[in-house]
Design a protein around this motif. Structure first.
Motif, PDB file in Angstrom:
ATOM      1  N   ARG A  47       0.818  -1.202   0.000  1.00  0.00           N
ATOM      2  CA  ARG A  47       0.000   0.000   0.000  1.00  0.00           C
ATOM      3  C   ARG A  47       0.855   1.257   0.000  1.00  0.00           C
ATOM      4  NH1 ARG A  47      -5.038  -0.110   1.884  1.00  0.00           N
ATOM      5  NH2 ARG A  47      -4.535   1.454   3.417  1.00  0.00           N
ATOM      6  N   LEU A  52      -1.372   4.419  -1.148  1.00  0.00           N
ATOM      7  CA  LEU A  52      -2.557   4.439  -0.289  1.00  0.00           C
ATOM      8  C   LEU A  52      -2.176   4.664   1.164  1.00  0.00           C
ATOM      9  CD1 LEU A  52      -4.500   1.454  -1.859  1.00  0.00           C
ATOM     10  CD2 LEU A  52      -5.126   3.868  -1.953  1.00  0.00           C
ATOM     11  N   PRO A  72      -2.054   7.675  -5.923  1.00  0.00           N
ATOM     12  CA  PRO A  72      -2.000   6.386  -6.630  1.00  0.00           C
ATOM     13  C   PRO A  72      -2.116   6.550  -8.141  1.00  0.00           C
ATOM     14  CG  PRO A  72      -3.468   6.253  -4.757  1.00  0.00           C
ATOM     15  CD  PRO A  72      -3.025   7.670  -4.836  1.00  0.00           C
ATOM     16  N   SER A  73      -3.022   7.404  -8.579  1.00  0.00           N
ATOM     17  CA  SER A  73      -3.229   7.483 -10.019  1.00  0.00           C
ATOM     18  C   SER A  73      -2.057   8.183 -10.696  1.00  0.00           C
ATOM     19  CB  SER A  73      -4.537   8.204 -10.323  1.00  0.00           C
ATOM     20  OG  SER A  73      -4.509   9.500  -9.814  1.00  0.00           O
ATOM     21  N   ILE A  77      -0.122   3.191 -11.110  1.00  0.00           N
ATOM     22  CA  ILE A  77      -0.211   1.796 -10.691  1.00  0.00           C
ATOM     23  C   ILE A  77      -1.661   1.358 -10.788  1.00  0.00           C
ATOM     24  CG2 ILE A  77       1.734   1.905  -9.096  1.00  0.00           C
ATOM     25  CD1 ILE A  77      -1.524   1.859  -7.469  1.00  0.00           C
ATOM     26  N   MET A  79      -4.249  -1.816  -8.911  1.00  0.00           N
ATOM     27  CA  MET A  79      -4.169  -2.741  -7.792  1.00  0.00           C
ATOM     28  C   MET A  79      -5.369  -3.670  -7.772  1.00  0.00           C
ATOM     29  SD  MET A  79      -3.281  -1.697  -3.947  1.00  0.00           S
ATOM     30  CE  MET A  79      -3.570  -2.715  -2.532  1.00  0.00           C
TER      31      MET A  79
END
Ligand SMILES: Nc1ncnc2c1ncn2[C@@H]1O[C@H](COP(=O)(O)OP(=O)(O)OP(=O)(O)O)[C@@H](O)[C@H]1O
Ligand SMILES: [Mg+2]
Lengths: 363, 347, 344
Positions: A47, A52, A72-73, A77, A79
């Motif tokens: 994470r 995250l 994250p974007s 990546i 997930m």
């Protein structure tokens, strides 16, 4: 596709540090498995890579670029969650397209990507269903599909197979491997199942208590575990471990002894006599019965598990207390109460320092 | 019916407690239904009927006869003549003990009869003017509009603001979140009656006195609503939100594309309650709103019944109007309401 | 129009889908406008501060309309004069409280400086006592009866709950009409007693009907709560009792009642809290607390002192509010304590 570098990666919740400064390099296009017992920090680490979870100390870089502060974007990546985390109120099609819509992608492009992912994962027939109306395996594929459509630089999987039954797990394992071959994307795969790690990954990272115990190719870990933890964790059934002692050194060889194994001579250069060690013997590295004729080691068989094409013997070596498991290819006629000669295969005796747990080598 | 009555506890025989239980249920049902039913039926009675005693159960109006040669319809009476024969006649006029009637069979002939020999005839009929008059002649249409406005706007704002706050309080851990939550909860028990004066000062200070917005704004930030929605949102897995973040969704998009649709059941319950609360509000509007053109239906009804105490036919019809929306909501959504109350203790 | 939102051609469902999609797309466009400032803001302040953006509107209104008044409430109680704005009001210390509390004898409202307040306190006290016990008993019996039903439970539950949803004004008017000189009750009453009674103009009758109407109005709510408590009692306890041959009567006294007790206590305190605040329906039903002051309650005193007289004594009203608030606080603490105890 991206290479990933972690430098002193640390995570602390308040005063509680759960990841203790991890250094790790992951090459472009590699399939890396993070394994370790429950609670060792696999998910936390994944994470953090995903963005995250905030990073307490240290750095993560994708292709040399530090991504610590990226969402994250932005990291590019995608997930796959253990629970799949499919949006329950959206159809499969919408589940797949949601992320692309968020990126304000053109409709035609979205449709093309959804169609491509659906074809790859054989989801065409279910596109207009809601997740509730899918089987576990189908949901699993939708979750993977949702990761694929974004064409990510890195795929992250957090125990994606743990909710599937055994048969489906084997099948999906194959599918993910195939996907990796097809897409060539860097994949990081968290699991506590070492069989999954061994069969799928190109590289395995063994974690324990928030630290890396060993990094290496599956076979390396099996054949040359760096310490007692890895030795015990990799391989099934577990390696047999006995408390022993170095009783003498002669030239380049050392004599080690334990109640279970008796005295064994192993080629070992640097060992002081009297040192306490652990002797490790994998169940499959024994010669049994006729093959071991004349061996002074005897196994008192307590229990026999016969699977037809292979046999597991549970018993005691040399009348000692500790249970030893021996694995025999093919069928073996044995019954509880039998006394069989066994012999450790040369070159497959592992020695560990009893105090530090570090490997002293293999002979 | 008997089968239904005896089917208690899966036993075939009724014992004393069963009989008592059913007596209680039936008595309770009557006690609840009769006053409301009585008001409902009475709301259709014409003014003359409503003031007569003893009352009739069903709404009745004087029967009228259209008789040739008379421009207006005549009230119908039953005339029993000397021979004991009864006939329906129209009353032309009545002076003292004598009445002039006309038989519809022979419209040209006027008869003079004893006033004691004729009896007024009524028919069951609904006086719709009870409903149309207050709306046309009095300000009830305005009250109704104000009530609808307050109810609709306050409910929409309640849903939006409460759900946003509940989202933040259930799906993020941020400094101050517990403080905010505890602060809200602690005022849950604090009734309006304790803070009437300062709350009114705030309204005056914001120049919202005698303004419908004053009623609306002060009611939308309900701790109850936030609490109810938060409890529901806590059951939505956090994984979904993280998946959406990985899917490049902004926080606002997570709120309205993921959280809101998934909270629909709780939102529905809150919407139902909000509509009922705002429609029924009394004390707070009573304090805030002072001019009749700003009255809500409840205020208007109260003011009207204080002013025109004898106009029961209007009071009752408007009472029915005031209970109608709530009744309809209850008829269709009673399961949500009773279950919402039972599970959250909200009222 | 064959291509839908997703760009897939689904001719069979074309019409139905495309109209729904148009709504979808419209909503999407509208939300896009709302979304834009939020997305901007998120980029500006970062994800971690976004929850503040979500709580802010609600918090702002909550602070202005609830929290600030709570803080100011105490302040008003210590000021005098008739100005509304707090900062224009002179500080008078405990004068409002001493006026409220100055009595020759606390047992006789007539000897108090503000006899109306003490009348209201007395009225509220007896109302609370009768209303709380009455409602508790009626709700408990109804809940027990409903809990026995295997069929028709939802139906009767709905019937009993329905009045809860009505507005106080509606309830008051329905009953006012029922009890009116020409009302249904008098039609029955006159038959039996020979004459009509104007119930709401006689002290004892009016007090009876105020409590009666209140029970009628609210019992459904408490019934639901007690019913939920009853349903939480595991069935197997009764099955065990049945096997032991326990009589129903004993079951009730030895099993149901003790197990329900925490629930009942919470309900009782809730009832007390709500009863102390009696106003709306009683005020409308009795035309402002009549006959005379027979049904004048504390909230009515506060409301009328502050808002319904020419000389608006906000300070005095607030002092009364504070006193009532203290009573409620005590009750609330009792409730929290009971709730805690029930959990353990
Ligand atoms: N929010 C948190 N606060 C404090 N400690 C936490 C928090 N989240 C996780 N931990 C701790 O961090 C450690 C690592 O947790 P993590 O979820 O990464 O384990 P894991 O390796 O994924 O285990 P599993 O195989 O069971 O999923 C655990 O000891 C856990 O208790
Ligand atoms: Mg995990």
């Amino acid at each position: 596709m991206a290479s990933i570098r972690m430098d002193g990666l640390t995570k602390a919740y308040g005063n509680l540090e759960v990841i203790h400064g991890i250094d790790l390099d992951i090459e472009e296009g590699e399939f890396v498995a993070l394994v370790g017992p429950s609670g060792c920090g696999k998910s936390t680490m994944l994470r953090m890579i995903a963005g995250l979870e905030s990073i307490s100390r240290g750095e993560i870089a994708f292709d040399g670029e530090v991504v610590n502060e990226m969402t994250p974007s932005e990291r590019g990546i995608s997930m796959v969650f253990q629970s799949y985390a499919l949006y329950p109120h959206l159809t499969v099609r919408k589940n797949l397209s949601f992320g692309l819509e968020n990126l304000r992608m053109k409709r035609a492009e979205i449709d093309a990507r959804v169609a491509e992912a659906a074809r790859m994962l054989e989801l065409d027939a279910y596109l207009d269903r809601k997740p509730k109306a899918l089987s576990g395996g189908q949901r699993q594929r939708v979750a993977i599909g949702r990761a694929i459509v974004r064409h990510p630089k890195v795929f992250l999987f957090d125990e994606p197979l743990s909710n599937l039954d055994a048969k489906l797990r084997v099948q999906t394992r194959g599918e993910i491997t195939r996907l990796h071959r097809q897409l060539g994307t860097t994949m990081i795969y968290v699991t506590h199942d070492q069989v999954e790690a061994m069969t799928m990954a190109g590289k395995i990272v063994v974690l324990n208590g928030g630290k890396v115990e060993q990094v290496g190719r599956p076979l390396d870990l099996f054949e040359r575990p760096a310490n007692l933890f890895v030795a015990g964790f990799i391989g099934s059934p577990r390696m047999n471990l006995y408390d022993g002692q170095i009783v003498g050194t002669e030239g380049g060889a050392a004599r080690v002894a334990s109640p279970e194994t008796g005295e064994l001579t192993v080629p070992l250069g640097h060992a002081a006599s009297g040192r306490a060690v652990k002797i490790g013997l994998r169940p499959s590295h024994f010669a049994v019965g006729a093959e071991a004729e004349g061996s002074p080691l005897m196994l008192d068989v307590d229990q026999v598990e016969s699977l037809g094409h292979e046999t597991y013997l549970h018993g005691r070596l040399n009348g000692a207390e500790t249970t030893t498991i021996v694995h025999v290819q093919n069928h073996l006629d044995a019954a509880p109460g039998d006394r069989l000669p066994v012999r450790p295969r040369a070159g497959h005796v592992h020695l560990f320092d009893a105090a530090s747990g570090q490997s002293l080598g293999r002979a | 019916m008997l089968g239904f009555l005896t089917r208690t506890r899966g036993k075939s025989r009724m014992d004393v407690t069963d009989i008592l239980a059913w007596a209680w249920l039936i008595l309770g049902t009557l006690v609840i239904a009769i006053p409301i039913g009585w008001a409902f039926l009475s709301s259709f009675k014409p003014e003359a009927e409503i003031n007569s005693f003893p009352p009739t159960l069903l709404p009745r109006a004087a029967e009228e006869l259209v008789i040739e040669g008379y421009d207006e319809p005549l009230p119908a009476y039953l005339w029993t003549d000397e021979t004991g024969e009864a006939r329906t006649v129209g009353l032309v006029r009545r002076i003292g003990l004598k009445a002039t009637v006309v038989d519809p069979a022979s419209p040209g002939e006027r008869l003079s009869v004893d006033a004691g020999a004729i009896e007024k005839q009524t028919v069951i009929s609904a006086e719709w003017a009870n409903y149309t008059d207050p709306l046309e002649r009095f300000a009830f249409l305005t009250y109704l509009k104000n009530s609808v406005f307050v109810t609709v706007v306050a409910t929409i704002l309640t849903l939006v603001l409460n759900s946003m706050a509940a989202f933040a309080l259930s799906k993020y851990r941020f400094r101050g979140s517990t403080t905010i939550f505890v602060l809200m909860l602690s005022t849950l028990m604090l009734p309006l009656s304790v803070i009437m004066v300062p709350a009114f000062m705030v309204i005056v200070g914001l120049n919202l006195a005698d303004n419908l917005w004053g009623v609306i704004f002060s009611t939308v930030a309900t701790p109850t609503g936030v609490f109810l929605l938060r409890q529901y949102m806590l059951t939505i897995p956090d994984d979904l939100i993280e998946a959406a973040r990985v899917d490049a969704a902004s926080e606002f998009r997570i709120y309205w594309r993921i959280i809101l649709p998934l909270s629909a059941p709780a939102l529905a319950v809150l919407a139902i309650f909000s509509v009922i609360w705002r429609w029924n509000d009394f004390l707070w509007p009573l304090i805030v709103l002072s001019s009749p053109e700003n009255y809500t239906l409840q205020l208007g009804l109260n003011a009207f019944q204080g002013q025109f105490t004898v106009q029961w036919h209007y009071i009752l019809s408007m009472t029915v109007v005031a209970l109608l929306p709530v009744t309809l909501i209850f008829l269709f959504l009673q399961r949500y309401i009773t279950e919402g109350v039972a599970s959250s203790g909200v009222k | 129009m064959a291509a839908t939102d997703d760009g897939y051609v689904r001719p069979a469902r074309e019409a139905a889908v495309s109209s729904g999609d148009r709504g979808d797309r419209l909503l999407e466009a509208a939300m896009g406008v709302v979304e834009w400032p939020f997305t901007r803001l998120q980029r500006l302040i970062g994800l971690r501060r976004m929850p503040w953006v979500f709580v802010l509107p609600n918090m702002a209104l909550f602070t202005i309309f609830v929290f600030i008044p709570v803080l100011l409430a105490i302040g008003y109680a210590f000021t005098g004069g008739t100005e509304l704005l707090l900062w224009n009001r002179p500080f008078v210390g405990f004068e409002n409280f001493s006026r409220l509390l100055s009595c020759g004898s606390y047992l006789d409202p007539a000897t108090c400086e503000l006899d109306l307040f003490w009348t209201a306190v007395f009225n509220t006290t007896w109302y609370t006592a009768f209303n709380a016990t009455g409602t508790l008993v009626v709700s408990l019996v109804t809940a027990l009866v409903l809990n026995r039903l295997t069929r028709g439970k939802a139906f009767f539950r709905a019937i009993f709950f329905y009045p809860v949803l009505l507005s106080p004004v509606v309830v008051a008017l329905v009953w006012k009409w029922f009890l009116a000189r020409n009302g249904l009750l008098n039609a029955v009453f006159a038959d039996m007693m020979g004459e009509r009674t104007i119930f709401l103009l006689e002290v004892l009758w009016s007090r009876f009907w105020v409590v009666y109407v209140s029970i009628w109005f609210h019992m459904g709510f408490y019934t639901l709560i007690i019913l939920a408590g009853l349903q939480a009692i595991p069935r197997d306890i009764y099955e065990a009792a049945l096997i032991d041959g326990t009589s129903r009567w004993r079951q009730f006294w030895r099993l149901t009642l003790p197990l329900l007790m925490p629930n009942l206590l919470v309900v009782l305190v809730l009832l007390l809290i709500r009863s102390v605040q009696v106003f709306d329906e009683a005020w409308v039903l009795t035309d402002g607390g009549g006959p005379g002051t027979a049904n004048t309650f504390v909230v009515q005193f506060i409301y009328e002192t502050a808002f319904a007289t020419d000389v608006r004594l906000y300070g005095l009203a607030s002092a009364a509010s504070v006193l009532m608030g203290l009573a409620l606080l005590v009750l609330t603490l009792v409730q929290l304590w009971l709730g805690k105890k029930a959990e353990n």
